[in-house]
Design a protein around this motif. Structure first.
Motif, mmCIF file in Angstrom:
data_model
loop_
_atom_site.group_PDB
_atom_site.id
_atom_site.type_symbol
_atom_site.label_atom_id
_atom_site.label_comp_id
_atom_site.label_asym_id
_atom_site.label_seq_id
_atom_site.Cartn_x
_atom_site.Cartn_y
_atom_site.Cartn_z
ATOM 1 N N GLU A 198 1.583 13.899 9.327
ATOM 2 C CA GLU A 198 0.653 12.785 9.501
ATOM 3 C C GLU A 198 1.382 11.453 9.436
ATOM 4 O OE1 GLU A 198 -3.488 10.972 7.599
ATOM 5 O OE2 GLU A 198 -2.808 12.982 7.017
ATOM 6 N N LEU A 199 2.330 11.328 8.511
ATOM 7 C CA LEU A 199 3.096 10.086 8.389
ATOM 8 C C LEU A 199 3.932 9.841 9.638
ATOM 9 C CD1 LEU A 199 3.970 7.688 6.655
ATOM 10 C CD2 LEU A 199 5.711 9.158 5.607
ATOM 11 N N SER A 200 4.523 10.893 10.177
ATOM 12 C CA SER A 200 5.332 10.772 11.386
ATOM 13 C C SER A 200 4.480 10.380 12.589
ATOM 14 C CB SER A 200 6.054 12.097 11.660
ATOM 15 O OG SER A 200 6.839 12.009 12.822
ATOM 16 N N GLU A 201 3.327 11.012 12.712
ATOM 17 C CA GLU A 201 2.439 10.719 13.846
ATOM 18 C C GLU A 201 1.942 9.276 13.803
ATOM 19 O OE1 GLU A 201 -1.832 12.236 15.742
ATOM 20 O OE2 GLU A 201 -0.874 13.377 14.129
ATOM 21 N N ARG A 202 1.570 8.819 12.635
ATOM 22 C CA ARG A 202 0.984 7.482 12.522
ATOM 23 C C ARG A 202 2.027 6.367 12.572
ATOM 24 N NH1 ARG A 202 -3.554 7.149 7.990
ATOM 25 N NH2 ARG A 202 -3.476 5.011 8.782
ATOM 26 N N THR A 203 3.247 6.657 12.157
ATOM 27 C CA THR A 203 4.297 5.625 12.217
ATOM 28 C C THR A 203 5.070 5.689 13.525
ATOM 29 O OG1 THR A 203 5.915 7.082 11.141
ATOM 30 C CG2 THR A 203 4.616 5.601 9.717
ATOM 31 N N GLY A 204 5.007 6.837 14.206
ATOM 32 C CA GLY A 204 5.760 7.000 15.438
ATOM 33 C C GLY A 204 7.228 7.266 15.209
ATOM 34 N N ARG A 205 7.571 7.746 14.010
ATOM 35 C CA ARG A 205 8.986 7.945 13.678
ATOM 36 C C ARG A 205 9.234 9.358 13.150
ATOM 37 N NH1 ARG A 205 12.261 3.426 13.565
ATOM 38 N NH2 ARG A 205 11.169 1.447 13.862
ATOM 39 N N LEU A 261 9.239 -1.716 8.098
ATOM 40 C CA LEU A 261 9.325 -0.928 6.874
ATOM 41 C C LEU A 261 8.048 -1.072 6.058
ATOM 42 C CD1 LEU A 261 10.898 0.796 4.826
ATOM 43 C CD2 LEU A 261 11.894 -1.323 3.939
ATOM 44 N N TYR A 262 7.567 -2.295 5.926
ATOM 45 C CA TYR A 262 6.342 -2.518 5.162
ATOM 46 C C TYR A 262 5.144 -1.868 5.844
ATOM 47 C CZ TYR A 262 9.024 -6.133 2.630
ATOM 48 O OH TYR A 262 9.953 -6.807 1.884
ATOM 49 N N ARG A 263 5.113 -1.906 7.178
ATOM 50 C CA ARG A 263 4.016 -1.256 7.918
ATOM 51 C C ARG A 263 3.993 0.238 7.636
ATOM 52 N NH1 ARG A 263 2.873 1.656 12.648
ATOM 53 N NH2 ARG A 263 5.094 2.019 13.002
ATOM 54 N N CYS A 264 5.146 0.874 7.680
ATOM 55 C CA CYS A 264 5.224 2.314 7.440
ATOM 56 C C CYS A 264 4.812 2.652 6.010
ATOM 57 C CB CYS A 264 6.646 2.803 7.717
ATOM 58 S SG CYS A 264 7.140 2.705 9.464
ATOM 59 N N CYS A 265 5.186 1.789 5.059
ATOM 60 C CA CYS A 265 4.815 2.037 3.663
ATOM 61 C C CYS A 265 3.313 1.876 3.449
ATOM 62 C CB CYS A 265 5.583 1.084 2.737
ATOM 63 S SG CYS A 265 7.324 1.518 2.554
ATOM 64 N N GLU A 266 2.705 0.925 4.145
ATOM 65 C CA GLU A 266 1.252 0.754 4.041
ATOM 66 C C GLU A 266 0.523 1.989 4.572
ATOM 67 O OE1 GLU A 266 0.635 -2.886 6.133
ATOM 68 O OE2 GLU A 266 1.537 -4.106 4.540
ATOM 69 N N ILE A 267 1.041 2.571 5.644
ATOM 70 C CA ILE A 267 0.462 3.803 6.178
ATOM 71 C C ILE A 267 0.631 4.940 5.171
ATOM 72 C CG2 ILE A 267 0.727 5.576 7.964
ATOM 73 C CD1 ILE A 267 1.494 3.257 9.893
ATOM 74 N N ALA A 268 1.821 5.028 4.572
ATOM 75 C CA ALA A 268 2.079 6.072 3.575
ATOM 76 C C ALA A 268 1.148 5.923 2.379
ATOM 77 C CB ALA A 268 3.539 6.020 3.128
#
Length: 396
Positions: A116-123, A174-181
């Motif tokens: 889920e984290l990979s899908e939503r961050t695109g990474r 980085l902050y965007r990905c952490c907010e998603i996490a």
């Protein structure tokens, strides 16, 4: 009537003083952070902690008990379930945590979470294990820079950490990905205490350095604490070190980031030279992060000695209407197996220049004696649903 104008509460992060009765349930048998450090080092000079009564509380190989300690000393027993930083600190300020925060130290994060984290961050995610921040960069940062993949890792704490190179990954990303996490890990089965953004600079192994742009995305405390009660009543509530992150800023009127535990003590000393009324709440994390988790007995002992030296400077500037409390939030025995925290009693040392008595206190059944004592001192009622009984009358 306010008894003490200012209270300084210093948390020596992970300085446990012996196994709790239920420690075996946590995989911790015979642990004793302070005692085992003393047993394994040749010299151990802590004259200021000795004067207050630490060796009277807990026998040490090189440090003798003193006939007339300067202060009071006792053991605190953790009532909450868990042995992590947030549980310990939240309990100090009155919260009873009955459901431990999730840790993924041994297994890494579940694949469903990573997907889920990979899908939503695109990474694409690399890492997914327990590691120190410096080691994970040496291992994977070159790959992250070359591919745009995202380093995700954890530790013995309840955390999910994401690394990002400030030049190639970018702070905003980085902050965007952490907010998603943070959003993803609000599910009960994945609920970690903190998501931590770990930015770094450098281009190749041996050059990578973490920067000061770290950002924590913490859970808010599950209820109001002694900090909230003090703030609402108009008192100063000043934090030093990672207290801000642990409480997500709740109940604080001022926060100060620290570069190290020595720096945290220097900040506390500077605050003691100011005029304020209320609480200064300090966390000194290096004991835990640099030495306990890395099982470095010598480093841990030296850190205690450096703390003791700065403690002497703080004692010199305390006023008659100041109260100093020194404690810990859990154990992290550097002589024990693995890299995890250890479930232990913590010390409770209390001193004021105006004290006319001293001695050993009864063992408290909860860390929350600290918040309750602070609240009573300032004539503030503890919030509904909190735990803990004050020991203030014994500290006058």
């Amino acid at each position: 009537m306010v008894k003490y104008k200012r209270i300084f509460t210093i948390v020596v992060d992970s300085l446990g003083v012996g196994a709790l009765p239920d420690s075996a349930d946590y995989g911790d048998v015979g642990v004793d952070t302070l005692g085992h450090i003393s047993e394994q080092v040749e010299t151990f000079s802590i004259p200021n902690l000795q004067k207050i009564g630490l060796a009277n509380l807990h026998p040490l190989k090189q440090v003798s008990a003193v006939e007339e300690p300067m202060g009071y000393y006792g053991y605190l027993k953790e009532k909450s379930l868990g042995k992590d930083t947030m549980t310990g600190h939240w309990e100090m300020m009155g919260l009873h945590i009955t459901k431990p925060f999730k840790t993924f130290t041994e297994t890494g994060f579940p694949q469903e979470l990573l997907d889920e984290l990979s899908e939503r961050t695109g990474r694409t995610i690399i890492g997914n294990k327990s590691s120190s921040g410096t080691e994970i960069l040496e291992e994977l940062a070159e790959e992250e820079i070359a591919t745009g993949h995202m380093i995700v890792y954890t530790s013995a704490d309840s955390v999910l950490q994401i690394c990002g190179n400030e030049e190639t990954f970018g702070l905003d990303e980085l902050y965007r990905c952490c907010e998603i996490a943070r959003e993803i890990t609000m599910k009960d089965e994945w609920k970690v205490g903190r998501i931590i953004a770990r930015p770094y600079v450098g281009k190749k192994k041996g050059e990578f350095k973490r920067t000061a742009n770290r950002h924590d995305y913490a859970l808010k405390p599950y209820g109001k604490t002694a900090l909230d009660a003090l703030k609402i009543a108009g008192y100063d509530v000043i934090s030093v070190g990672k207290i801000f992150d642990i409480f997500d800023g709740e109940g604080l009127t001022e926060s100060n980031k620290s570069k190290s535990s020595v720096h945290g003590m220097e900040q506390t000393i500077d605050i003691a030279k100011r005029d304020f009324e209320g609480l200064c709440y300090t966390n000194l994390v290096d004991f835990d992060a640099l030495w306990g988790h890395r099982r470095d007995v010598q480093g841990y002992a030296k850190e205690i000695e450096m703390f003791d030296e700065k403690l002497g400077e703080l004692l010199d500037v305390l006023k008659d209407d100041d109260l100093l409390i020194i404690t810990a939030d859990h154990g992290n025995d550097p002589t024990y197996i693995g890299t995890d925290h250890t479930r232990e009693y913590v010390p409770f040392l209390a001193y004021s220049p105006s004290m006319t008595r001293n001695g050993k206190l009864e063992t408290s059944e909860t860390f929350a004696v600290i918040g309750a004592t602070i609240a009573e001192n300032f004539g503030v009622k503890m919030p509904e649903g909190t735990i803990g009984n004050s020991t203030l009358e014994k500290l006058l």
